[in-house]
Scaffold this active site. Structure first.
Site, PDB file in Angstrom:
ATOM      1  N   HIS A  83     -41.193 108.717   6.862  1.00  0.00           N
ATOM      2  CA  HIS A  83     -40.187 107.661   7.055  1.00  0.00           C
ATOM      3  C   HIS A  83     -39.472 107.840   8.397  1.00  0.00           C
ATOM      4  CE1 HIS A  83     -40.017 107.609   2.378  1.00  0.00           C
ATOM      5  NE2 HIS A  83     -41.159 107.160   2.852  1.00  0.00           N
ATOM      6  N   HIS A 240     -42.692  98.871   1.958  1.00  0.00           N
ATOM      7  CA  HIS A 240     -42.610 100.329   2.085  1.00  0.00           C
ATOM      8  C   HIS A 240     -43.972 100.939   2.430  1.00  0.00           C
ATOM      9  CE1 HIS A 240     -40.849 104.232   1.905  1.00  0.00           C
ATOM     10  NE2 HIS A 240     -41.982 104.618   1.338  1.00  0.00           N
ATOM     11  N   ASP A 244     -44.791 103.377   5.505  1.00  0.00           N
ATOM     12  CA  ASP A 244     -45.504 104.663   5.409  1.00  0.00           C
ATOM     13  C   ASP A 244     -46.708 104.701   6.354  1.00  0.00           C
ATOM     14  OD1 ASP A 244     -43.971 105.977   3.478  1.00  0.00           O
ATOM     15  OD2 ASP A 244     -45.208 105.309   1.796  1.00  0.00           O
ATOM     16  N   HIS A 266     -51.070 107.947   1.807  1.00  0.00           N
ATOM     17  CA  HIS A 266     -51.054 108.939   2.885  1.00  0.00           C
ATOM     18  C   HIS A 266     -52.434 109.564   3.114  1.00  0.00           C
ATOM     19  CE1 HIS A 266     -46.808 108.497   3.094  1.00  0.00           C
ATOM     20  NE2 HIS A 266     -46.614 108.957   1.875  1.00  0.00           N
TER      21      HIS A 266
HETATM   22 ZN   LIG Z   1     -42.812 106.483   1.812  1.00  0.00          ZN
END
Ligand SMILES: [Zn+2]
Length: 302
Positions: A83, A240, A244, A266
């Site tokens: 973030h 969001h 990311d 991720h």
């Molecule tokens: Zn995040």
């Protein structure tokens, strides 16, 4: 948007502190201006018996489960960086020393907004050296189960993010954005991290999310949002995920290309970056010499 031509750092130091999302400890970080060519470097001030500096580079990624973790050769780690990196990416910060007195960045409100506000409060200083971009030349695509991540040539950074969850409160959402500082501030920065109620129990059982609460994450239970204040946007979840992705991509520095993810995270974000850099024909370093002309910049050192 026109890509930023010069490298940048902060105008003066900035401090922020708070609870770690996973570890639950209180950590404090100090961001300090840094010279041209420094890159982003974390310094673990609580460690003095080993190398305590961790450079923000794709090859230093050591974990991608629940958050992105970096580790140096001495095994010193810093985690939950995405973030913060998203805010640095949007603000165009190239050079920064980030001192931190623990392993994990403070969760703050679970979004990038507090980091961006802090950066904008202290100010951004342009430095007299060209910014080095990674320009995508060939399409690279990764798929893992039903997840997909692709990067392809484009004139600017564009993110095209799709998510698809069974939970009725989330469902299918898609967002496309070219994240400059203004669009990031307006559309992505305040979108909070989220978890589903059953996952929260599993995270607690695994000793994670000790600092997690409705103050720093949206929690979903089927068709319900458990946070009393509700959502900040109807599609806060996909916003969001785009945040990311922007943070994870910044491990490779500023990128010029179009990035598409479907049911991403991720892990696949990192795999995409690794696959891109593994193919020397798929990218090159460039600097922006003028508004209209882009020049190959072999002289910029790697
Ligand atoms: Zn995040």
């Amino acid at each position: 948007m026109n890509p930023v031509k010069r490298q940048s750092t902060l105008t003066s130091p900035a401090v922020c502190a708070g609870i770690e999302l996973h570890g639950g400890n209180h950590t404090r970080m100090v961001m300090k201006p840094a010279p041209i060519g420094t890159g982003i470097i974390f310094v673990r001030t609580d460690i003095s018996d080993r190398d305590n500096q961790i450079e923000v580079l794709p090859e230093n990624v050591s974990g991608v489960k629940n958050c992105t973790t970096l580790q140096n050769a001495a095994g010193v780690k810093v985690s939950t960086i995405e973030h913060f990196l998203a805010a640095l990416s949007a603000a165009g910060i190239d050079n920064l020393i980030v001192e931190i007195d623990g392993q994990e960045l403070p969760a703050l409100d679970g979004s990038s907004e507090p980091f961006l506000k802090l950066i904008e409060q202290v100010g951004i200083t342009s430095q007299p050296a060209p910014r080095r971009y990674v320009k995508v030349l060939e399409t690279v695509e990764i798929s893992k189960g039903d997840s997909l991540a692709r990067i392809e040539p484009a004139d600017q950074l564009i993110l095209d993010v799709t998510i698809d969850f069974e939970d009725e409160a989330i469902g299918h959402q898609r967002l496309e954005i070219s994240p400059d500082v203004r669009s990031f501030r307006d559309r992505l920065a305040s979108a909070r991290t989220f978890a589903r109620k059953h996952e929260v129990a599993a995270l607690y059982a695994a000793g994670l999310s000790k600092g997690g609460s409705l103050d720093n994450a949206v929690v979903v239970d089927g068709n319900k949002i458990l946070n009393p204040e509700g959502l900040r946007f109807n599609d806060e979840f996909v916003r969001h995920k785009a945040l990311d992705l922007l943070g994870d991509l910044y491990l490779g520095g500023p990128i010029i290309g179009r990035v598409t993810t479907v049911k991403g995270g991720h892990g696949i974000n990192h795999d995409l970056l690794t696959a891109l850099f593994a193919n020397p024909n798929a990218w090159k370093f460039v600097s922006i010499e003028s508004e209209s002309r882009e020049t190959m910049c072999d002289s910029v050192s790697a």
